[in-house]
Design an enzyme around this catalytic site. Structure first.
Site, PDB file in Angstrom:
ATOM      1  N   SER A  19       5.414  -7.298  -0.152  1.00 31.28           N
ATOM      2  CA  SER A  19       5.421  -8.279  -1.251  1.00 31.28           C
ATOM      3  C   SER A  19       6.556  -7.966  -2.225  1.00 31.28           C
ATOM      4  CB  SER A  19       4.073  -8.265  -1.994  1.00 31.28           C
ATOM      5  OG  SER A  19       3.826  -6.959  -2.469  1.00 31.28           O
ATOM      6  N   SER A  21       8.979  -5.344  -1.345  1.00 36.49           N
ATOM      7  CA  SER A  21       9.938  -4.428  -0.705  1.00 36.49           C
ATOM      8  C   SER A  21      10.376  -4.992   0.641  1.00 36.49           C
ATOM      9  CB  SER A  21       9.280  -3.061  -0.479  1.00 36.49           C
ATOM     10  OG  SER A  21       8.235  -3.195   0.477  1.00 36.49           O
ATOM     11  N   LYS A  39      14.055   1.401   2.661  1.00 38.47           N
ATOM     12  CA  LYS A  39      13.072   0.560   1.984  1.00 38.47           C
ATOM     13  C   LYS A  39      13.644   0.231   0.609  1.00 38.47           C
ATOM     14  CE  LYS A  39       8.074   0.295   1.246  1.00 38.47           C
ATOM     15  NZ  LYS A  39       6.800   0.977   1.582  1.00 38.47           N
ATOM     16  N   ALA A  91      11.723   4.801  13.078  1.00 31.68           N
ATOM     17  CA  ALA A  91      10.896   4.971  14.291  1.00 31.68           C
ATOM     18  C   ALA A  91      11.284   3.814  15.213  1.00 31.68           C
ATOM     19  CB  ALA A  91       9.426   4.897  13.934  1.00 31.68           C
ATOM     20  N   ASP A 134      -5.109   2.327   4.048  1.00 27.58           N
ATOM     21  CA  ASP A 134      -4.723   1.091   4.743  1.00 27.58           C
ATOM     22  C   ASP A 134      -4.238   1.389   6.163  1.00 27.58           C
ATOM     23  OD1 ASP A 134      -2.549  -1.771   3.994  1.00 27.58           O
ATOM     24  OD2 ASP A 134      -4.502  -1.617   4.987  1.00 27.58           O
ATOM     25  N   LYS A 136      -3.799   1.049   9.880  1.00 23.48           N
ATOM     26  CA  LYS A 136      -3.949  -0.085  10.814  1.00 23.48           C
ATOM     27  C   LYS A 136      -2.754  -0.043  11.763  1.00 23.48           C
ATOM     28  CE  LYS A 136      -1.727  -3.069   7.367  1.00 23.48           C
ATOM     29  NZ  LYS A 136      -1.775  -4.341   6.639  1.00 23.48           N
ATOM     30  N   ASN A 139       0.773  -0.048  10.528  1.00 22.30           N
ATOM     31  CA  ASN A 139       1.281   1.114   9.771  1.00 22.30           C
ATOM     32  C   ASN A 139       1.373   2.364  10.625  1.00 22.30           C
ATOM     33  OD1 ASN A 139       1.508  -0.315   7.410  1.00 22.30           O
ATOM     34  ND2 ASN A 139      -0.555   0.172   6.698  1.00 22.30           N
ATOM     35  N   ASP A 152       3.732   3.697   5.234  1.00 23.79           N
ATOM     36  CA  ASP A 152       3.217   2.829   4.168  1.00 23.79           C
ATOM     37  C   ASP A 152       2.140   3.495   3.325  1.00 23.79           C
ATOM     38  OD1 ASP A 152       2.479  -0.717   3.872  1.00 23.79           O
ATOM     39  OD2 ASP A 152       2.893   0.867   2.433  1.00 23.79           O
ATOM     40  N   THR A 185      -6.501  -3.868   4.095  1.00 24.21           N
ATOM     41  CA  THR A 185      -6.348  -5.109   4.870  1.00 24.21           C
ATOM     42  C   THR A 185      -7.716  -5.562   5.349  1.00 24.21           C
ATOM     43  OG1 THR A 185      -4.202  -4.305   5.555  1.00 24.21           O
ATOM     44  CG2 THR A 185      -5.172  -6.052   6.910  1.00 24.21           C
TER      45      THR A 185
END
Ligand SMILES: NC(=O)Nc1ccc2c(c1)=C(Cc1cc(-c3cccc(C(=O)NCCN4CCCCC4)c3)c[nH]1)C(=O)N=2
Length: 302
Positions: A19, A21, A39, A91, A134, A136, A139, A152, A185
């Site tokens: 949002s 970055s 980033k 990565a 977060d 998931k 990430n 993240d 999330t």
């Protein structure tokens, strides 16, 4: 010295957008030519959205976690008039989510290979008092050798020393009601965050690990619904089903992680000792002695 600026990098493809970055693939313009994920955080947006706290948590958390191979490395930070810049590890093989979608789902050996690496990184985080909050497949990144790199930490929680005992943030000494600062999330958020409005604890990360293990083997997350409200209902009522052929050992571990009471979750109660060790000692890992061949590099269908 190594004061950096954008002049030091050649910009490549955009790797991800947040949002406030953007993450871009960059290569150094001077030898030795190295690749990074840059980033870029927009200062104006951060101030307007009052996100300064999260931006500093990300930097401090990544510094505290430096050195573990399963966590994305923060090399440098610098800024200019408009933006903050985090020079992060690149990565090359991107998000685990992309690979789950590419193969539909992973076989048991591949899922165990990735889960073992994720557990090692999460164990290191928890030992340092960091709750990711977060976790998931978006990430969880994979490098060129398909090794896990968790990223993240913008919404992570860095516990104070006295909070480390049970992984729960302390209640406000002035008795002020806890303002729940962040919810993960929807697909992966744990029931205690939704129902009691609790802050996340180490146990919230274990719930997310249950969702990731399920998704690697089923090819979809356990909880899906057309609206967030319906999703939250399914989560707090534990409404999910295993597809046919879901491996028994993995099913047992998912059932021990997707438990509504955070204290009853496998690894969820620090009083029972190191949570990660409890998961590593599960039959999913102890009853399969991997054959001498090297672990799978790329996931293959069952
Ligand atoms: N929120 C965040 O902090 N996000 C971050 C942080 C650090 C970071 C980060 C995100 C990364 C994201 C990322 C995304 C990708 C990627 C995106 C889209 C496609 C691919 C892809 O197809 N990779 C495999 C095939 N490639 C094709 C091109 C040549 C090399 C091999 C990778 C690679 N790395 C990264 O490498 N490092």
């Amino acid at each position: 010295g190594n004061r950096r600026s954008t002049e030091d990098f050649e910009f490549g493809e955009v790797l991800g957008e947040g949002s406030y970055s953007t993450v871009t693939h960059v290569t150094t313009v001077h030898p030795p030519y190295r690749q990074y994920a840059l980033k870029v955080l927009d200062k104006e947006h951060i101030k307007r959205e009052r996100k300064t706290k999260y931006v500093l948590i990300e930097r401090d958390t990544l510094k505290a976690l430096d050195g573990h191979p399963g966590i994305v490395k923060l090399w440098w930070t610098f800024q200019d008039e408009w933006s903050l810049y985090y020079v992060l590890e690149f990565a090359e093989n991107g998000e685990l989510l992309k690979w789950i979608k590419k193969y539909g789902s992973f076989d048991l050996r591949s899922a165990r290979y990735y889960l073992a690496q994720i557990l090692s990184a999460v164990g290191f985080m928890h030992d340092k008092g960091v709750i990711h909050r977060d976790l998931k497949p978006e990430n969880i990144l994979l490098d060129r050798n398909m090794r896990v790199k968790i990223t993240d930490f913008g919404t992570a929680k860095l516990l104070k020393k006295e909070e480390m005992a049970d992984g729960h943030p302390l209640d406000d000494p002035m008795g002020r009601p806890r303002t729940r600062s962040f919810v993960g999330t929807p697909e992966y958020v744990s029931p205690e965050i939704l129902s009691e409005g609790r802050e996340s604890s180490f146990s919230s990360d274990f719930w997310a690990l249950g969702c990731v293990l399920f998704q690697m083997l089923a090819g979809r997350p356990p909880f899906q619904a057309r609206t967030e409200y319906l999703m939250f209902q399914k989560i707090i009522n534990l409404q999910y089903e295993f597809p046919l052929g879901f491996p028994a050992d993995a099913k047992d571990l998912v059932e021990k992680l997707l438990v509504v009471d955070p204290k009853a979750r496998l690894g969820g109660d620090p009083a029972n000792g190191n949570g990660i060790e409890q998961v590593k000692n599960h039959p999913l890992f102890t009853s399969h002695i991997a054959p001498s061949s090297s672990p799978p590099v790329s996931p293959t269908r069952a």
